[in-house]
Write a protein that holds these residues in place. Structure first.
Motif, PDB file in Angstrom:
ATOM      1  N   ARG A   1       0.850  -1.185   0.000  1.00  0.00           N
ATOM      2  CA  ARG A   1       0.000   0.000   0.000  1.00  0.00           C
ATOM      3  C   ARG A   1       0.881   1.229   0.000  1.00  0.00           C
ATOM      4  O   ARG A   1       1.648   1.442   0.951  1.00  0.00           O
ATOM      5  CB  ARG A   1      -0.915   0.020   1.220  1.00  0.00           C
ATOM      6  N   LEU A   2       0.775   2.006  -1.045  1.00  0.00           N
ATOM      7  CA  LEU A   2       1.522   3.241  -1.148  1.00  0.00           C
ATOM      8  C   LEU A   2       0.688   4.396  -0.596  1.00  0.00           C
ATOM      9  O   LEU A   2      -0.528   4.421  -0.764  1.00  0.00           O
ATOM     10  CB  LEU A   2       1.886   3.537  -2.596  1.00  0.00           C
ATOM     11  N   SER A   3       1.373   5.333   0.037  1.00  0.00           N
ATOM     12  CA  SER A   3       0.736   6.549   0.526  1.00  0.00           C
ATOM     13  C   SER A   3       1.481   7.752  -0.022  1.00  0.00           C
ATOM     14  O   SER A   3       2.700   7.690  -0.230  1.00  0.00           O
ATOM     15  CB  SER A   3       0.751   6.598   2.056  1.00  0.00           C
ATOM     16  N   CYS A   4       0.764   8.818  -0.234  1.00  0.00           N
ATOM     17  CA  CYS A   4       1.366  10.080  -0.677  1.00  0.00           C
ATOM     18  C   CYS A   4       0.701  11.198   0.094  1.00  0.00           C
ATOM     19  O   CYS A   4      -0.505  11.420  -0.050  1.00  0.00           O
ATOM     20  CB  CYS A   4       1.175  10.267  -2.175  1.00  0.00           C
ATOM     21  N   THR A   5       1.490  11.874   0.898  1.00  0.00           N
ATOM     22  CA  THR A   5       0.962  12.965   1.711  1.00  0.00           C
ATOM     23  C   THR A   5       1.512  14.284   1.206  1.00  0.00           C
ATOM     24  O   THR A   5       2.717  14.427   0.992  1.00  0.00           O
ATOM     25  CB  THR A   5       1.326  12.765   3.187  1.00  0.00           C
ATOM     26  N   ALA A   6       0.611  15.227   1.032  1.00  0.00           N
ATOM     27  CA  ALA A   6       0.984  16.552   0.543  1.00  0.00           C
ATOM     28  C   ALA A   6       1.110  17.518   1.706  1.00  0.00           C
ATOM     29  O   ALA A   6       0.345  17.448   2.668  1.00  0.00           O
ATOM     30  CB  ALA A   6      -0.062  17.051  -0.439  1.00  0.00           C
ATOM     31  N   SER A   7       2.066  18.391   1.589  1.00  0.00           N
ATOM     32  CA  SER A   7       2.231  19.452   2.579  1.00  0.00           C
ATOM     33  C   SER A   7       2.473  20.761   1.852  1.00  0.00           C
ATOM     34  O   SER A   7       2.928  20.790   0.717  1.00  0.00           O
ATOM     35  CB  SER A   7       3.397  19.137   3.517  1.00  0.00           C
ATOM     36  N   GLY A   8       2.150  21.853   2.529  1.00  0.00           N
ATOM     37  CA  GLY A   8       2.381  23.157   1.942  1.00  0.00           C
ATOM     38  C   GLY A   8       1.214  23.684   1.144  1.00  0.00           C
ATOM     39  O   GLY A   8       1.212  24.845   0.731  1.00  0.00           O
TER      40      GLY A   8
ATOM     41  N   THR B   1      -3.217  22.490  -0.006  1.00  0.00           N
ATOM     42  CA  THR B   1      -4.272  21.482  -0.043  1.00  0.00           C
ATOM     43  C   THR B   1      -4.600  21.175  -1.496  1.00  0.00           C
ATOM     44  O   THR B   1      -4.406  22.022  -2.382  1.00  0.00           O
ATOM     45  CB  THR B   1      -5.543  21.976   0.676  1.00  0.00           C
ATOM     46  N   PHE B   2      -5.076  19.974  -1.723  1.00  0.00           N
ATOM     47  CA  PHE B   2      -5.344  19.523  -3.083  1.00  0.00           C
ATOM     48  C   PHE B   2      -6.782  19.062  -3.238  1.00  0.00           C
ATOM     49  O   PHE B   2      -7.074  18.226  -4.080  1.00  0.00           O
ATOM     50  CB  PHE B   2      -4.359  18.406  -3.458  1.00  0.00           C
ATOM     51  N   ASP B   3      -7.665  19.644  -2.431  1.00  0.00           N
ATOM     52  CA  ASP B   3      -9.069  19.236  -2.490  1.00  0.00           C
ATOM     53  C   ASP B   3      -9.663  19.409  -3.884  1.00  0.00           C
ATOM     54  O   ASP B   3     -10.544  18.657  -4.289  1.00  0.00           O
ATOM     55  CB  ASP B   3      -9.903  20.067  -1.502  1.00  0.00           C
ATOM     56  N   ASP B   4      -9.175  20.402  -4.630  1.00  0.00           N
ATOM     57  CA  ASP B   4      -9.737  20.666  -5.951  1.00  0.00           C
ATOM     58  C   ASP B   4      -8.828  20.194  -7.076  1.00  0.00           C
ATOM     59  O   ASP B   4      -8.949  20.654  -8.211  1.00  0.00           O
ATOM     60  CB  ASP B   4     -10.050  22.156  -6.109  1.00  0.00           C
ATOM     61  N   SER B   5      -7.904  19.288  -6.742  1.00  0.00           N
ATOM     62  CA  SER B   5      -6.974  18.762  -7.742  1.00  0.00           C
ATOM     63  C   SER B   5      -7.168  17.271  -7.933  1.00  0.00           C
ATOM     64  O   SER B   5      -7.605  16.562  -7.025  1.00  0.00           O
ATOM     65  CB  SER B   5      -5.528  18.997  -7.302  1.00  0.00           C
ATOM     66  N   ALA B   6      -6.815  16.805  -9.118  1.00  0.00           N
ATOM     67  CA  ALA B   6      -6.686  15.368  -9.327  1.00  0.00           C
ATOM     68  C   ALA B   6      -5.361  14.915  -8.730  1.00  0.00           C
ATOM     69  O   ALA B   6      -4.378  15.673  -8.724  1.00  0.00           O
ATOM     70  CB  ALA B   6      -6.722  15.044 -10.808  1.00  0.00           C
ATOM     71  N   MET B   7      -5.349  13.720  -8.211  1.00  0.00           N
ATOM     72  CA  MET B   7      -4.109  13.137  -7.704  1.00  0.00           C
ATOM     73  C   MET B   7      -3.984  11.736  -8.277  1.00  0.00           C
ATOM     74  O   MET B   7      -4.985  11.111  -8.661  1.00  0.00           O
ATOM     75  CB  MET B   7      -4.101  13.093  -6.182  1.00  0.00           C
ATOM     76  N   GLY B   8      -2.766  11.272  -8.349  1.00  0.00           N
ATOM     77  CA  GLY B   8      -2.618   9.949  -8.939  1.00  0.00           C
ATOM     78  C   GLY B   8      -1.216   9.417  -8.840  1.00  0.00           C
ATOM     79  O   GLY B   8      -0.337  10.023  -8.217  1.00  0.00           O
ATOM     80  N   TRP B   9      -1.052   8.263  -9.446  1.00  0.00           N
ATOM     81  CA  TRP B   9       0.208   7.540  -9.418  1.00  0.00           C
ATOM     82  C   TRP B   9       0.653   7.193 -10.832  1.00  0.00           C
ATOM     83  O   TRP B   9      -0.143   6.705 -11.649  1.00  0.00           O
ATOM     84  CB  TRP B   9       0.052   6.252  -8.602  1.00  0.00           C
ATOM     85  N   CYS B  10       1.918   7.449 -11.063  1.00  0.00           N
ATOM     86  CA  CYS B  10       2.548   7.063 -12.318  1.00  0.00           C
ATOM     87  C   CYS B  10       3.724   6.161 -11.946  1.00  0.00           C
ATOM     88  O   CYS B  10       4.186   6.198 -10.811  1.00  0.00           O
ATOM     89  CB  CYS B  10       3.071   8.280 -13.068  1.00  0.00           C
TER      90      CYS B  10
ATOM     91  N   LYS C   1      -6.694  14.420   5.326  1.00  0.00           N
ATOM     92  CA  LYS C   1      -5.290  14.131   5.620  1.00  0.00           C
ATOM     93  C   LYS C   1      -4.377  14.537   4.467  1.00  0.00           C
ATOM     94  O   LYS C   1      -3.163  14.309   4.535  1.00  0.00           O
ATOM     95  CB  LYS C   1      -5.106  12.641   5.901  1.00  0.00           C
ATOM     96  N   ASN C   2      -4.974  15.100   3.418  1.00  0.00           N
ATOM     97  CA  ASN C   2      -4.169  15.510   2.253  1.00  0.00           C
ATOM     98  C   ASN C   2      -3.351  14.343   1.716  1.00  0.00           C
ATOM     99  O   ASN C   2      -2.169  14.507   1.348  1.00  0.00           O
ATOM    100  CB  ASN C   2      -3.251  16.676   2.626  1.00  0.00           C
ATOM    101  N   THR C   3      -3.972  13.185   1.681  1.00  0.00           N
ATOM    102  CA  THR C   3      -3.255  11.956   1.342  1.00  0.00           C
ATOM    103  C   THR C   3      -4.009  11.160   0.285  1.00  0.00           C
ATOM    104  O   THR C   3      -5.236  11.080   0.325  1.00  0.00           O
ATOM    105  CB  THR C   3      -3.056  11.096   2.603  1.00  0.00           C
ATOM    106  N   VAL C   4      -3.241  10.570  -0.625  1.00  0.00           N
ATOM    107  CA  VAL C   4      -3.793   9.641  -1.606  1.00  0.00           C
ATOM    108  C   VAL C   4      -3.101   8.300  -1.418  1.00  0.00           C
ATOM    109  O   VAL C   4      -1.906   8.246  -1.088  1.00  0.00           O
ATOM    110  CB  VAL C   4      -3.623  10.173  -3.045  1.00  0.00           C
ATOM    111  N   TYR C   5      -3.856   7.231  -1.576  1.00  0.00           N
ATOM    112  CA  TYR C   5      -3.351   5.884  -1.352  1.00  0.00           C
ATOM    113  C   TYR C   5      -3.459   5.054  -2.630  1.00  0.00           C
ATOM    114  O   TYR C   5      -4.328   5.297  -3.473  1.00  0.00           O
ATOM    115  CB  TYR C   5      -4.153   5.186  -0.257  1.00  0.00           C
TER     116      TYR C   5
END
Length: 121
Positions: A19-26, A28-37, A75-79
């Motif tokens: 399980r990968l986690s990605c936490t953003a700081s600095g 917020t990304f509530d209005d952004s797409a997030m993903g994994w490449c 949590k500003n996190t994508v899994y």
């Protein structure tokens, strides 16, 4: 300074899970797409999975049915839950954030440093 920090990579045998986690700081990304490449040696960067701000998901054909993406905006996190891993899943996995999901693997607004996933047969 905006940062995306990945964690959860490692080595696993074929058939295993990570399980990968990605936490953003600095920011917020509530209005952004997030993903994994991901990028394997000698290969180009490949879109693995993405999730839009309103929860729409995309999966690459090679991971459909095995990987699941989710996000926790509080949590500003994508899994990325990865099951039934195969040796061909071996790559560096990058987290990215962008206003448009189709930019995540070419020129995203933000990208993490990557985490190595190695699957042995």
């Amino acid at each position: 300074e905006v940062q995306l920090v990945e964690s959860g990579g490692g080595s696993v045998q074929a058939g295993g899970s990570l399980r990968l986690s990605c936490t953003a700081s600095g920011s917020t990304f509530d209005d952004s797409a997030m993903g994994w490449c991901r990028q394997a040696p000698g290969n180009g960067r490949e879109m693995v999975s993405s999730i839009t701000d309103d929860g729409n998901t995309f999966y690459g054909n090679s991971v459909k049915g095995r990987f699941t993406i989710s996000r926790d905006n509080a949590k500003n996190t994508v899994y990325l839950s990865m099951n039934s891993l195969k040796p061909e899943d071996t790559a560096v996995y990058y987290c990215a954030a962008d206003r448009h999901w189709w930019h995540l693997c070419d020129a995203p607004d933000y990208r993490g440093q990557g985490t190595q996933v190695t699957v042995s047969s």
